[in-house]
Design an enzyme around this catalytic site. Structure first.
Site, PDB file in Angstrom:
ATOM      1  N   SER A  43      -9.392 -50.592 -61.664  1.00 45.00           N
ATOM      2  CA  SER A  43      -9.647 -50.118 -60.308  1.00 45.00           C
ATOM      3  C   SER A  43      -9.177 -51.157 -59.289  1.00 45.00           C
ATOM      4  O   SER A  43      -7.995 -51.505 -59.260  1.00 45.00           O
ATOM      5  CB  SER A  43     -11.133 -49.776 -60.152  1.00 45.00           C
ATOM      6  OG  SER A  43     -11.365 -49.035 -58.983  1.00 45.00           O
ATOM      7  N   ASP A 172     -10.720 -43.027 -62.038  1.00 49.73           N
ATOM      8  CA  ASP A 172     -11.009 -44.454 -62.110  1.00 49.73           C
ATOM      9  C   ASP A 172     -11.301 -44.968 -63.519  1.00 49.73           C
ATOM     10  O   ASP A 172     -12.157 -44.436 -64.230  1.00 49.73           O
ATOM     11  CB  ASP A 172     -12.217 -44.724 -61.212  1.00 49.73           C
ATOM     12  CG  ASP A 172     -12.374 -46.181 -60.841  1.00 49.73           C
ATOM     13  OD1 ASP A 172     -11.894 -47.033 -61.584  1.00 49.73           O
ATOM     14  OD2 ASP A 172     -12.994 -46.445 -59.798  1.00 49.73           O
TER      15      ASP A 172
END
Length: 333
Positions: A43, A172
């Site tokens: 991320s 994510d």
């Protein structure tokens, strides 16, 4: 000795590891990426990992957060409660603009360091790890645009829309590997074949907080209680598991974990107004730990990375970011 850098997910709290690394750069007088053989990031950590691999300094990446953070985390216009519930809080376009400015049209194969960036492919219903061509079987991912890899690893549910690219629908990587420490250690000894006694890891979190769970109360909690907390529990459990796995595989003495407790401050994933505090904390921690870390990680640059596969045009295009200082699947990428 092989040196590995891992950086957790954490939204705008990525300012902390960016500032930590930038302060070390300032003090050693060299780009931080020169000192690591493998860099892994999830991320926001993926933004930093890819940027470092492409030759950006940590200071330049910190500036990227400061310049674009408020635009990336600018809520969409509110047009009604139902619409707010049905749409992601933020658009991916400001983030695309930011990383496109930093990376230009570079691809993962332009990285001068081995990279590992987790994501989750909803279309295929399986985890995915983007990798540079640091093994003969890794024949696909090095051709991928760096910007697309970033958008895949940062598309946090409720915060950003699903990132659709090629035949995938990505969200994510923090959903399963917010802390990529264990993945990096497994890659180092299982794929790259480095002796476990030779591996040293600098693992950077985006600060830590205690769980807000009233576990001492003798009451059975239901959906309304857990819905606000279960994500934090999963994230904490995954990170703890990653640390324990790394300790088992290479020894706790070879893992240097930096993620200070900020329970009293309560930083949030999108709290851009507190970026100055995160930067100050990152720099303070770097100063405090530099002597200890320098003896392990910053005595001499790492060996040059030579990939097994290169782009047809393997020349690195010039970075567009203004200088301000110095096969598919988990196994085959």
């Amino acid at each position: 000795m092989r040196r590995v850098l891992t950086i957790d997910g954490g939204g705008i709290k990525g300012v902390f590891p960016a500032a930590f690394l930038a302060e070390i750069e300032d003090r050693i007088g060299e780009p931080i990426y020169d000192y690591f053989d493998l860099i892994a990031g999830t991320s926001t950590g993926g933004i930093l990992a890819i940027g470092l691999g492409l030759g950006l300094t940590a200071g330049e990446l910190l500036q990227l957060y400061k310049e674009f953070g408020a635009r990336i985390f600018q809520p969409r216009p509110v047009t009604g409660g139902l619409r707010r519930l049905l749409r992601a809080k933020y658009s991916l376009e400001p983030l695309r603009e930011a990383v496109s400015k930093a990376y230009g049209d570079r691809r993962l194969g332009h990285s001068r360091k081995r990279l590992l960036v987790p994501a989750l492919n909803l279309a295929a219903e399986r985890v995915y790890i983007y990798k540079t061509a640091h093994h003969p079987r890794l024949v696909h991912d090095y051709k991928m645009p760096a910007t697309e890899v970033v958008l895949a690893t940062v598309a946090a549910p409720t915060y950003f829309p699903i990132h659709r690219f090629e035949d995938g629908a990505f969200v994510d990587g923090s959903l399963w590997a917010r802390n990529p420490l264990a993945l990096a250690v497994v890659e180092a000894i299982g794929v790259l074949g480095w002796p476990r006694d030779d591996v040293r890891v600098l693992s950077l979190g985006c600060t830590s907080e205690h769980l807000d769970v009233a576990w001492k109360r003798r009451v059975s909690f239901g959906t309304s209680y857990w819905s606000a907390r279960i994500s934090d529990v999963f994230m904490k459990a995954q990170s703890s598991s990653a640390i324990a796995t790394a300790h088992t595989l290479i020894g706790a003495e070879n893992v240097f974990r930096v993620s200070p407790d900020t329970t009293q401050r309560r930083f949030t994933l999108d709290g851009v107004q507190r970026m100055p505090e995160l930067e100050a904390l990152g720099r303070e921690e770097a100063v405090r730990l530099l002597e200890e870390l320098a003896a392990v990680f910053f005595r001499a640059p790492a060996e040059r990375f030579i990939p097994y596969h290169v782009l047809v045009d393997d020349r690195q295009p010039p970075l567009p970011f203004p200088r301000r200082g110095h096969g598919r699947g988990v196994i085959a990428g």
